[in-house]
Structure formats: structure tokens, C-alpha cells
Design a protein around this motif. Structure first.
Motif, PDB file in Angstrom:
ATOM      1  N   MET A  81       0.849  -1.173   0.000  1.00  0.00           N
ATOM      2  CA  MET A  81       0.000   0.000   0.000  1.00  0.00           C
ATOM      3  C   MET A  81       0.899   1.242   0.000  1.00  0.00           C
ATOM      4  O   MET A  81       1.847   1.320   0.767  1.00  0.00           O
ATOM      5  CB  MET A  81      -0.865  -0.018   1.260  1.00  0.00           C
ATOM      6  N   ASN A  82       0.586   2.184  -0.872  1.00  0.00           N
ATOM      7  CA  ASN A  82       1.432   3.372  -0.926  1.00  0.00           C
ATOM      8  C   ASN A  82       0.994   4.401   0.125  1.00  0.00           C
ATOM      9  O   ASN A  82       0.008   4.224   0.835  1.00  0.00           O
ATOM     10  CB  ASN A  82       1.455   3.966  -2.338  1.00  0.00           C
ATOM     11  N   TRP A  83       1.749   5.491   0.197  1.00  0.00           N
ATOM     12  CA  TRP A  83       1.550   6.513   1.225  1.00  0.00           C
ATOM     13  C   TRP A  83       0.146   7.104   1.175  1.00  0.00           C
ATOM     14  O   TRP A  83      -0.492   7.296   2.221  1.00  0.00           O
ATOM     15  CB  TRP A  83       2.616   7.588   1.032  1.00  0.00           C
ATOM     16  N   ASN A  84      -0.375   7.409   0.005  1.00  0.00           N
ATOM     17  CA  ASN A  84      -1.693   8.027  -0.116  1.00  0.00           C
ATOM     18  C   ASN A  84      -2.797   7.107   0.406  1.00  0.00           C
ATOM     19  O   ASN A  84      -3.742   7.571   1.032  1.00  0.00           O
ATOM     20  CB  ASN A  84      -1.980   8.407  -1.573  1.00  0.00           C
ATOM     21  N   LYS A  85      -2.660   5.827   0.155  1.00  0.00           N
ATOM     22  CA  LYS A  85      -3.669   4.882   0.648  1.00  0.00           C
ATOM     23  C   LYS A  85      -3.626   4.774   2.167  1.00  0.00           C
ATOM     24  O   LYS A  85      -4.653   4.628   2.817  1.00  0.00           O
ATOM     25  CB  LYS A  85      -3.482   3.518   0.000  1.00  0.00           C
ATOM     26  N   TRP A  86      -2.417   4.844   2.747  1.00  0.00           N
ATOM     27  CA  TRP A  86      -2.289   4.819   4.206  1.00  0.00           C
ATOM     28  C   TRP A  86      -2.955   6.044   4.821  1.00  0.00           C
ATOM     29  O   TRP A  86      -3.648   5.934   5.844  1.00  0.00           O
ATOM     30  CB  TRP A  86      -0.827   4.778   4.621  1.00  0.00           C
ATOM     31  N   VAL A  87      -2.738   7.199   4.228  1.00  0.00           N
ATOM     32  CA  VAL A  87      -3.341   8.426   4.745  1.00  0.00           C
ATOM     33  C   VAL A  87      -4.855   8.357   4.625  1.00  0.00           C
ATOM     34  O   VAL A  87      -5.587   8.707   5.558  1.00  0.00           O
ATOM     35  CB  VAL A  87      -2.782   9.670   4.015  1.00  0.00           C
ATOM     36  N   ARG A  88      -5.347   7.894   3.491  1.00  0.00           N
ATOM     37  CA  ARG A  88      -6.799   7.785   3.283  1.00  0.00           C
ATOM     38  C   ARG A  88      -7.428   6.805   4.282  1.00  0.00           C
ATOM     39  O   ARG A  88      -8.462   7.093   4.892  1.00  0.00           O
ATOM     40  CB  ARG A  88      -7.077   7.333   1.856  1.00  0.00           C
ATOM     41  N   GLN A  89      -6.793   5.648   4.474  1.00  0.00           N
ATOM     42  CA  GLN A  89      -7.317   4.659   5.418  1.00  0.00           C
ATOM     43  C   GLN A  89      -7.245   5.185   6.848  1.00  0.00           C
ATOM     44  O   GLN A  89      -8.180   5.003   7.635  1.00  0.00           O
ATOM     45  CB  GLN A  89      -6.530   3.356   5.292  1.00  0.00           C
ATOM     46  N   GLY A  90      -6.161   5.840   7.199  1.00  0.00           N
ATOM     47  CA  GLY A  90      -6.040   6.436   8.531  1.00  0.00           C
ATOM     48  C   GLY A  90      -7.090   7.506   8.770  1.00  0.00           C
ATOM     49  O   GLY A  90      -7.657   7.607   9.862  1.00  0.00           O
ATOM     50  N   HIS A  91      -7.361   8.300   7.743  1.00  0.00           N
ATOM     51  CA  HIS A  91      -8.388   9.343   7.836  1.00  0.00           C
ATOM     52  C   HIS A  91      -9.753   8.723   8.122  1.00  0.00           C
ATOM     53  O   HIS A  91     -10.519   9.241   8.944  1.00  0.00           O
ATOM     54  CB  HIS A  91      -8.416  10.142   6.530  1.00  0.00           C
ATOM     55  N   ARG A  92     -10.035   7.614   7.490  1.00  0.00           N
ATOM     56  CA  ARG A  92     -11.322   6.936   7.721  1.00  0.00           C
ATOM     57  C   ARG A  92     -11.432   6.412   9.140  1.00  0.00           C
ATOM     58  O   ARG A  92     -12.466   6.569   9.797  1.00  0.00           O
ATOM     59  CB  ARG A  92     -11.486   5.783   6.728  1.00  0.00           C
ATOM     60  N   TRP A  93     -10.369   5.774   9.648  1.00  0.00           N
ATOM     61  CA  TRP A  93     -10.420   5.223  10.997  1.00  0.00           C
ATOM     62  C   TRP A  93     -10.464   6.320  12.051  1.00  0.00           C
ATOM     63  O   TRP A  93     -11.157   6.181  13.071  1.00  0.00           O
ATOM     64  CB  TRP A  93      -9.238   4.288  11.232  1.00  0.00           C
ATOM     65  N   VAL A  94      -9.751   7.387  11.830  1.00  0.00           N
ATOM     66  CA  VAL A  94      -9.782   8.496  12.790  1.00  0.00           C
ATOM     67  C   VAL A  94     -11.162   9.141  12.793  1.00  0.00           C
ATOM     68  O   VAL A  94     -11.651   9.568  13.843  1.00  0.00           O
ATOM     69  CB  VAL A  94      -8.669   9.523  12.475  1.00  0.00           C
ATOM     70  N   SER A  95     -11.803   9.208  11.632  1.00  0.00           N
ATOM     71  CA  SER A  95     -13.151   9.779  11.591  1.00  0.00           C
ATOM     72  C   SER A  95     -14.139   8.911  12.371  1.00  0.00           C
ATOM     73  O   SER A  95     -15.045   9.432  13.030  1.00  0.00           O
ATOM     74  CB  SER A  95     -13.625   9.959  10.153  1.00  0.00           C
ATOM     75  N   ILE A  96     -13.950   7.596  12.341  1.00  0.00           N
ATOM     76  CA  ILE A  96     -14.796   6.708  13.140  1.00  0.00           C
ATOM     77  C   ILE A  96     -14.564   6.962  14.629  1.00  0.00           C
ATOM     78  O   ILE A  96     -15.520   7.062  15.415  1.00  0.00           O
ATOM     79  CB  ILE A  96     -14.533   5.235  12.769  1.00  0.00           C
ATOM     80  N   ALA A  97     -13.299   7.086  15.031  1.00  0.00           N
ATOM     81  CA  ALA A  97     -12.987   7.355  16.442  1.00  0.00           C
ATOM     82  C   ALA A  97     -13.568   8.695  16.882  1.00  0.00           C
ATOM     83  O   ALA A  97     -14.160   8.799  17.968  1.00  0.00           O
ATOM     84  CB  ALA A  97     -11.472   7.346  16.652  1.00  0.00           C
ATOM     85  N   PHE A  98     -13.439   9.711  16.052  1.00  0.00           N
ATOM     86  CA  PHE A  98     -13.987  11.031  16.380  1.00  0.00           C
ATOM     87  C   PHE A  98     -15.502  10.968  16.542  1.00  0.00           C
ATOM     88  O   PHE A  98     -16.064  11.522  17.493  1.00  0.00           O
ATOM     89  CB  PHE A  98     -13.612  12.038  15.289  1.00  0.00           C
ATOM     90  N   THR A  99     -16.163  10.263  15.632  1.00  0.00           N
ATOM     91  CA  THR A  99     -17.618  10.146  15.701  1.00  0.00           C
ATOM     92  C   THR A  99     -18.059   9.413  16.963  1.00  0.00           C
ATOM     93  O   THR A  99     -19.008   9.841  17.638  1.00  0.00           O
ATOM     94  CB  THR A  99     -18.143   9.411  14.457  1.00  0.00           C
ATOM     95  N   LEU A 100     -17.381   8.333  17.309  1.00  0.00           N
ATOM     96  CA  LEU A 100     -17.741   7.572  18.497  1.00  0.00           C
ATOM     97  C   LEU A 100     -17.527   8.371  19.779  1.00  0.00           C
ATOM     98  O   LEU A 100     -18.378   8.340  20.677  1.00  0.00           O
ATOM     99  CB  LEU A 100     -16.957   6.263  18.546  1.00  0.00           C
TER     100      LEU A 100
END
Length: 72
Positions: free
Chosen positions: A1-20
Motif C-alpha cells: 500500500m502506498n503513502w496516499n492509501k495509508w493516509v486515506r485509510q487512517g483518515h477513515r479510521w480516525v473519523s470513526i474514532a472522532f464520531t464515536l
């Protein structure tokens, strides 16, 4: 997985944590519980990460246009 995919996936997981975390605070308030003052600061770290990664993801299309095309 390249850098952009890591950032995108991290952004999604952090958004879940923020929402919870935000939902838990509102749920506690709705149930009549008054959380401690520091609990209101918990969403700030995920929010900061969301802003930073969101700005990076927003700028990606503009940065890729400036890069010269690679010859294969």
C-alpha cells in the motif's frame, strides 16, 4: 500500500474514532450525566488529525497535476 492509501485509510479510521467519542459525550449529556471537564477535550486530537489528513487529501489532485508525467 502506498503513502496516499495509508493516509486515506487512517483518515477513515480516525473519523470513526472522532464520531464515536463525540456521540458518547452527547449520549452522556442526554442521559443526564455531567462528564468531567477533560472529557470535552477528547475529540480535539482526532479532530486535529482529521484536519491535517483532510487537507493533504484535498491537495492531492492539485499536487499530482503539477508533477510531470513519468515515461514508462
Amino acid at each position: 500500500m502506498n503513502w496516499n492509501k495509508w493516509v486515506r485509510q487512517g483518515h477513515r479510521w480516525v473519523s470513526i474514532a472522532f464520531t464515536l467519542v463525540s456521540a458518547a459525550i452527547f449520549l452522556a449529556l442526554g442521559l443526564g450525566n455531567q462528564p468531567a471537564e477533560w472529557v470535552y477535550m477528547l475529540p480535539l486530537l482526532p479532530l486535529l488529525l482529521l484536519v491535517l489528513t483532510g487537507l493533504y487529501l484535498f491537495a492531492l489532485p492539485y499536487l499530482s497535476r503539477r508533477r510531470p508525467l513519468e515515461k514508462t
